[in-house]
Scaffold this motif. Structure first.
Motif, short mmCIF file in Angstrom:
data_model
loop_
_atom_site.label_atom_id
_atom_site.label_comp_id
_atom_site.label_asym_id
_atom_site.label_seq_id
_atom_site.Cartn_x
_atom_site.Cartn_y
_atom_site.Cartn_z
N ALA A 61 -10.48 49.27 -4.36
CA ALA A 61 -11.26 49.01 -5.55
C ALA A 61 -12.64 49.61 -5.39
CB ALA A 61 -11.37 47.50 -5.80
N CYS A 63 -16.58 49.10 -5.66
CA CYS A 63 -17.36 47.87 -5.45
C CYS A 63 -18.85 48.12 -5.72
CB CYS A 63 -17.15 47.35 -4.04
SG CYS A 63 -15.44 46.88 -3.69
N CYS A 78 -15.78 43.84 -7.60
CA CYS A 78 -15.14 45.16 -7.50
C CYS A 78 -14.20 45.36 -8.69
CB CYS A 78 -14.34 45.28 -6.19
SG CYS A 78 -15.30 44.96 -4.69
N THR A 79 -13.82 46.61 -8.95
CA THR A 79 -12.85 46.95 -9.98
C THR A 79 -11.68 47.66 -9.32
OG1 THR A 79 -14.58 47.17 -11.66
CG2 THR A 79 -12.47 48.18 -12.14
N THR A 80 -10.49 47.10 -9.46
CA THR A 80 -9.32 47.63 -8.75
C THR A 80 -9.00 49.05 -9.18
OG1 THR A 80 -7.79 46.70 -10.39
CG2 THR A 80 -8.33 45.33 -8.48
N GLN A 84 -7.80 48.70 -13.13
CA GLN A 84 -9.22 48.51 -13.43
C GLN A 84 -9.55 47.05 -13.77
OE1 GLN A 84 -7.65 51.56 -14.95
NE2 GLN A 84 -8.19 52.15 -12.88
N PRO A 86 -11.56 43.66 -12.92
CA PRO A 86 -12.68 43.14 -12.15
C PRO A 86 -12.19 42.02 -11.22
CG PRO A 86 -13.20 43.21 -14.49
CD PRO A 86 -11.73 43.45 -14.37
N THR A 87 -12.53 42.13 -9.96
CA THR A 87 -12.07 41.16 -8.97
C THR A 87 -13.22 40.78 -8.05
OG1 THR A 87 -9.84 42.12 -9.03
CG2 THR A 87 -10.37 40.71 -7.15
N LYS A 111 -10.51 41.51 -17.91
CA LYS A 111 -10.97 42.89 -17.96
C LYS A 111 -11.81 43.14 -19.20
CE LYS A 111 -9.06 47.60 -18.12
NZ LYS A 111 -7.81 48.39 -18.11
N VAL A 118 -19.99 44.70 -14.32
CA VAL A 118 -20.58 45.37 -13.17
C VAL A 118 -21.80 44.61 -12.69
CG1 VAL A 118 -21.85 47.44 -12.46
CG2 VAL A 118 -19.68 47.67 -13.67
N ASP A 132 -17.21 37.80 -18.25
CA ASP A 132 -15.91 38.45 -18.16
C ASP A 132 -15.55 39.16 -19.47
OD1 ASP A 132 -14.94 36.55 -19.96
OD2 ASP A 132 -13.87 35.39 -18.43
#
Length: 464
Positions: A61, A63, A78-80, A84, A86-87, A111, A118, A132
């Motif tokens: 991801a 980060c 982070c974004t996978t 994509q 957000p995690t 997402k 971010v 979110d």
């Protein structure tokens, strides 16, 4: 290449940071830009000039947000790479490596847009505060289970759908000194969530977008749109414009920037209170300028063209990064031509579509009659620089190779002397195309380690 400015004394790093925001975590580690005022300055020492030990932690991801709370745990948003999504990752900087780097717990969020999610921060209870993709303001806490494992859990949620349109998204948020959480959206809505848990908002002029984060100080809340810089405040329950200053947004979006306008998250800084001034870089063509305003009145203190050394071949300049500000000094890093793989929806085409990445960094000092360039170099920073007041060094990552970038370019951890702009340390990062730092911000931890997000995870640099 290093170009000195006028023959003036070059002071060492001096000047106060703004008072610590009581609703944030530790100064220097609880926001992407170090503090509520987005100074990109930390009181913590970095890894020094070397030698360094470098370790890559693959997260699968990108980060961009890496933060540390008062308990020492690192929290990264982070974004996978796949989906994509957000995690949130909870990282124990002292733990042995796991299949996901040092991540000991993960929690996905709904997402949103490219920039939505971010920007986040850690509050004074070590909770990650973010918005979110469902337009929910969430606070995520972490705790250790009886068996020693860790968990992330939703501690609080506030619905923003009454203030944020369904086709819009939050691009920046920060707390003020009264505990209100301010936010700005891509389509130009600015507001705050008060202690009454109700969102109060104001629509800025039609067509003005907000594509960078926001900043707060005891003076107010700063928001840079694609047309102007604002300072706002709360009067009763209403959001009120304190002052507005338009800037030259240029003829089009620059290559190496994510919107048609300033690339700056506004920076509060100053020699007296730490938030005397507010600054951004415009989008003028062909040469961008730093603008400094009085935070209390909005009056312009000075305007100074920057990044000239990197543009001596006649190429234009531009910056997608928040300026670094402390005392009388501001540091600007150039991003013109940086090859972003994607841009936010509605960013518009870049003109030209691509360009060489020359980089460059400029130090500007405020003086009694305006401001002047102290030094100007050609260092090609590929991350948001951070200045340590503890050791006087600017820490970043440079992109190695030719100005005409290639996926095969390498990257190096770099240390720059803030007094004269010279590079005083450099250590190559592991050689992989997935270590692009993509102008993302780093974290200097309480133990002096440097955690830098990349498009595939996190790289850690520490003194060897």
């Amino acid at each position: 290449m290093l170009c000195a400015g006028p023959a003036t004394a070059t002071p060492s790093v001096s000047g106060p940071l703004a008072p610590a925001n009581p609703y944030l975590g530790p100064v220097g580690t609880s926001t992407m830009h170090g503090d509520a005022g987005s100074s990109d300055v930390t009181p913590l020492p970095g890894p020094g000039t070397g030698p360094h030990e470098v370790t890559a932690f693959p997260m699968m991801a990108a980060c961009p947000t890496v933060l540390q709370g008062s308990d020492g745990m690192v929290v990264s948003l982070c974004t996978t790479m796949i989906g994509q999504i957000p995690t949130i990752h909870l990282i124990d900087p002292k733990a042995d490596a796991t299949p996901l780097g040092r991540s000991v717990a993960q929690l996905p969020l709904a997402k949103g847009s490219l920039l939505g999610g971010v920007y986040a921060y850690l509050d004074n209870e070590n909770r990650l505060v973010a918005v979110d993709g469902n337009r929910q303001l969430v606070r995520i806490s972490h705790a250790q289970n009886p068996d020693g494992s860790w968990r992330l859990e939703l501690a609080d949620v506030v619905d923003l759908s009454g203030a944020v349109a369904s086709d819009d998204n939050v691009t920046g948020l920060a707390p003020d000194w009264e505990g209100n959480v301010w936010f700005a959206t891509g389509h130009g809505t600015v507001g705050y969530v008060g202690t009454d848990r109700i969102a109060h908002s104001l629509a800025l002029p039609e067509g003005e977008q907000v594509q960078n984060s926001i900043s707060t100080s005891p003076t107010g809340t700063a928001v840079a749109t694609t047309h102007a810089l604002y300072q706002l405040k709360r009067t009763g329950d209403e959001v009120v414009i304190d002052w507005r200053q338009p800037y030259d947004r240029g003829p089009a979006r620059n290559p190496g920037q994510l919107s048609w306008g300033t690339g700056s998250t506004p920076t509060y800084f100053g020699p007296s209170t730490g938030s005397d001034f507010l600054t951004i870089v415009d989008n003028a063509h062909p040469t961008v300028s730093l603008h400094v305003y009085r935070a209390d009145t909005g009056a312009e203190v000075c305007t100074q063209p920057v990044l000239s050394a990197a543009s001596q071949d006649g190429s234009p300049s531009g910056s997608e990064n928040s300026p670094v500000g402390i005392g009388h000094s501001v540091y600007v890093a150039g991003t013109y031509g940086y090859p972003y793989p994607t841009t936010p929806e509605g960013a518009g085409p870049a003109v030209p579509a691509t360009a060489p990445f020359n980089g460059g960094m400029t130090r500007v000092d405020i003086d009694p009659v305006g401001c002047h360039v102290v030094w100007d170099n050609t260092i090609r920073s590929s991350a948001v620089p951070h200045l340590s007041t503890a050791d006087g060094s600017i820490y970043t990552v440079t992109r190695d190779g030719a100005a005409n970038t290639s996926p095969l370019d390498g990257y190096s951890f770099a240390v720059i002397d803030s007094k004269d702009g010279s590079q005083i340390g450099s250590t190559p990062l592991p050689s992989t195309i997935l270590n692009d730092t993509l102008q993302m911000s780093a974290l200097i931890t309480e133990s002096g380690e440097y955690f830098q997000g990349t498009i595939s995870g996190i790289v850690r640099v520490r003194a060897n």
